[in-house]
Write a protein that holds these residues in place. Sequence first.
Motif, short mmCIF file in Angstrom:
data_model
loop_
_atom_site.label_atom_id
_atom_site.label_comp_id
_atom_site.label_asym_id
_atom_site.label_seq_id
_atom_site.Cartn_x
_atom_site.Cartn_y
_atom_site.Cartn_z
N TRP B 389 0.82 -1.21 0.00
CA TRP B 389 0.00 0.00 0.00
C TRP B 389 0.86 1.27 0.00
O TRP B 389 0.50 2.28 -0.61
CB TRP B 389 -0.98 -0.01 1.18
N ALA B 390 2.02 1.21 0.64
CA ALA B 390 2.91 2.37 0.63
C ALA B 390 3.35 2.72 -0.79
O ALA B 390 3.67 3.87 -1.09
CB ALA B 390 4.13 2.12 1.52
N ALA B 393 -0.52 4.00 -2.66
CA ALA B 393 -1.49 4.89 -2.00
C ALA B 393 -1.80 6.17 -2.77
O ALA B 393 -2.79 6.83 -2.47
CB ALA B 393 -1.02 5.23 -0.58
N SER B 394 -0.99 6.53 -3.75
CA SER B 394 -1.29 7.73 -4.55
C SER B 394 -0.64 7.57 -5.91
O SER B 394 0.31 6.78 -6.07
CB SER B 394 -0.75 8.99 -3.85
N ALA B 396 1.41 9.53 -7.34
CA ALA B 396 2.84 9.87 -7.22
C ALA B 396 3.64 8.68 -6.69
O ALA B 396 4.77 8.43 -7.12
CB ALA B 396 3.02 11.07 -6.30
N ARG B 397 3.06 7.95 -5.75
CA ARG B 397 3.77 6.79 -5.19
C ARG B 397 3.94 5.69 -6.23
O ARG B 397 5.00 5.07 -6.32
CB ARG B 397 3.02 6.25 -3.97
N ALA B 400 6.56 6.76 -8.65
CA ALA B 400 7.90 6.68 -8.04
C ALA B 400 8.39 5.24 -8.00
O ALA B 400 9.57 4.96 -8.24
CB ALA B 400 7.87 7.27 -6.62
#
Lengths: 411, 411
Positions: B389-390, B393-394, B396-397, B400
């Motif tokens: 999930w880290a 979660a978005s 951008a994540r 990345a």
Amino acid sequence: MERHIGIIGAGVAGLHLGLYLRQHGIDATIITDRKPADIAKMRLQNTVAHHSITVEREKALGINHWPDPDLYYGCHHHSFETPQPLRFRGDFSKPGRAVDYRVYLPKLMEDFENRGGTIEYRNFTADDIPALASRFDLVVVSTGKGALGQMFQHDAAQSPFDHPLRLLSVGLYTGVRKSRPNGVTLSVSPGHGELIEIPTLTFGGHSTALLLENVPGGDLEELVRFRADDDPKGFLKLLLAKLEKHHPTIYDRIDTATFGLCQPQDLLQGSVVPTVRKTKVDLGDGKIAVAAGDVHCVVDPAMGQGANIASFSAVTLGEEIVKDAAYDDHFIERVDRRREERVLGASRWTNFMLMPPTAELFGLIIEMAGNPKLCNEFTMNFNYPERQWAHLASPARINAWIAESKVAAAA
Amino acid sequence: MERHIGIIGAGVAGLHLGLYLRQHGIDATIITDRKPADIAKMRLQNTVAHHSITVEREKALGINHWPDPDLYYGCHHHSFETPQPLRFRGDFSKPGRAVDYRVYLPKLMEDFENRGGTIEYRNFTADDIPALASRFDLVVVSTGKGALGQMFQHDAAQSPFDHPLRLLSVGLYTGVRKSRPNGVTLSVSPGHGELIEIPTLTFGGHSTALLLENVPGGDLEELVRFRADDDPKGFLKLLLAKLEKHHPTIYDRIDTATFGLCQPQDLLQGSVVPTVRKTKVDLGDGKIAVAAGDVHCVVDPAMGQGANIASFSAVTLGEEIVKDAAYDDHFIERVDRRREERVLGASRWTNFMLMPPTAELFGLIIEMAGNPKLCNEFTMNFNYPERQWAHLASPARINAWIAESKVAAAA
């Protein structure tokens, strides 16, 4: 990922964070209105003991410029001036150390700049807030003063008081003989307050911090009301009389002939309202500001937690900044989860110790007086406020700790 | 401290907790209305893969009665039936395993009783609640069914849906050839749903779980509406047709001559509403009930998280029960802090994967198809939903993670 972190405030949280980020190759800019030379000339703002956990963090950051063993102390001396006075000692497993922050912070600012950090000296006003989102990937706010600090919402559930629990009179003094073994003394005058005496390095070398935590309405409140700047000699006379009456174990180590403030500006009279704030503010553009140090959590200095949790909180935040790929709600949730047990533990424990003592707490103190192992554990937990609070959070917990400690002592 | 823990429910959470407590010498009583012999005869309730993290926990509890290497699988096969189909594989570093819970749970109930645990077989009603506080030091509720489960408050902030995201048709079948290498296959028919195929041990030996996760309103919804008990052959015919059209990589491994449910009761048609509940209920007298497993968090089975987080959650709770001195609000706060990142990670990740895919998620899938290292990481994160999930979660994540994985693959 290239990142540029903005840090508002150059206290222990801002500097430990900035130094941690530089150590990991991340661009960091600290914005503060106080130059190192100004800090050195300031009135005393606090007296701060760094427990060993913080000293270890300083070593890891390469900023322990004060390795002289004479500066370190290894224990807490307890004096309870109850009808039957209680005197006992708790030992740390590793020593702590206190350095006047007017010496300490300028040195760390120098380190930060030497290691590629940027410090911008200027007043930060509300007008400066919009520019932050475009300039930085993340903004860390480590001072509650000013326009930005006030944007963090008060956390009512974690802030049970709207008034200070103690009125503080704190100074750096000459003429106080060190305790043996060299330690911090915690003296309690029931109903009137506490005195925390800390061997402290200041500009001229060794000094003694006397942090008087006075109960509002008690016999020691006068030490906060007395206009000491107008009548320094009168203040010293009053202080000596109060120490003799309320905190005799420290009074006994005073040489009245040489006793006095190290410098005229080495006395602070004031108070703090224990406060916890929410940790995130949206800056627009998907950027956020996150709280560290005092803007997150202000504690009364009685248990020596403020600077230690600020440093912990800052470096924990630094670890997450280095590790994470985005600074968003998920980031804040992780940072909060990692910090809150210790930070809230320090806050709740400190508040609890400043309330009228419960029967269970008094029972614990009695047991500590005769149980060095328990007292050592209590002492070492100044490094781990979450552990301390886990033992103190309810009467059942305190009683369980006492029972368990009795068994351990008998074994 | 002598303690007696009451556990309502004999699912994986209740049993793993009970066994952990017995391992640490703590009295535990499980209350359930289902006897082992009844469980064995029940209709299929779920199909559950234990990821290696759960298998390791079973080994530590001394309950891995299924060590045969043939039962274990080491990878996830991915099939995306997009216009240009994507087929790729992600490897686990340690294998997982699926055992029919009608085989698994009775065996653990036997273990629990053999190790000094007590199981009370009875219907638990609202009338039984008041007695709990006087009987037990702490009550753990691991089933959402019944009077006690319903007392735990719905956590609206963590429960964004009031309807199921998929309609499930799940069965244990014969006649499906294992994938090579032996693995779980995740097949996606965009707009219509997913099929998770799991090699599973059942009463007669090897079987294949086909967990069809059908999008409401899609072409596969029929598999949930069809009255399979009334027309078993018609259902199989329909299923084969749908598999051929939507999930061809699994259809290709079916021997239509021997394909069928292992037993008539091996089909379940239903759905779950993803739900998170608050974890504490006051029972009076200073006693509390704490949630574990499904009463705490119900997830759609698509990502295979339910049982794995239930086991994690139960044993984490067990560790805190063993360690702590009181079962109060402070206890709950600590337990929640230790469990929530993983439990909420599993819940949020699963919900996210069942929403229409975002452009970023689709980009991640494309990258995974050509980047085994990334796909292995995604696969291994089925053990660590908080890590998954880290990364997700978005937008951008996700971007990345893709960027970082491209760099790692090029290195």
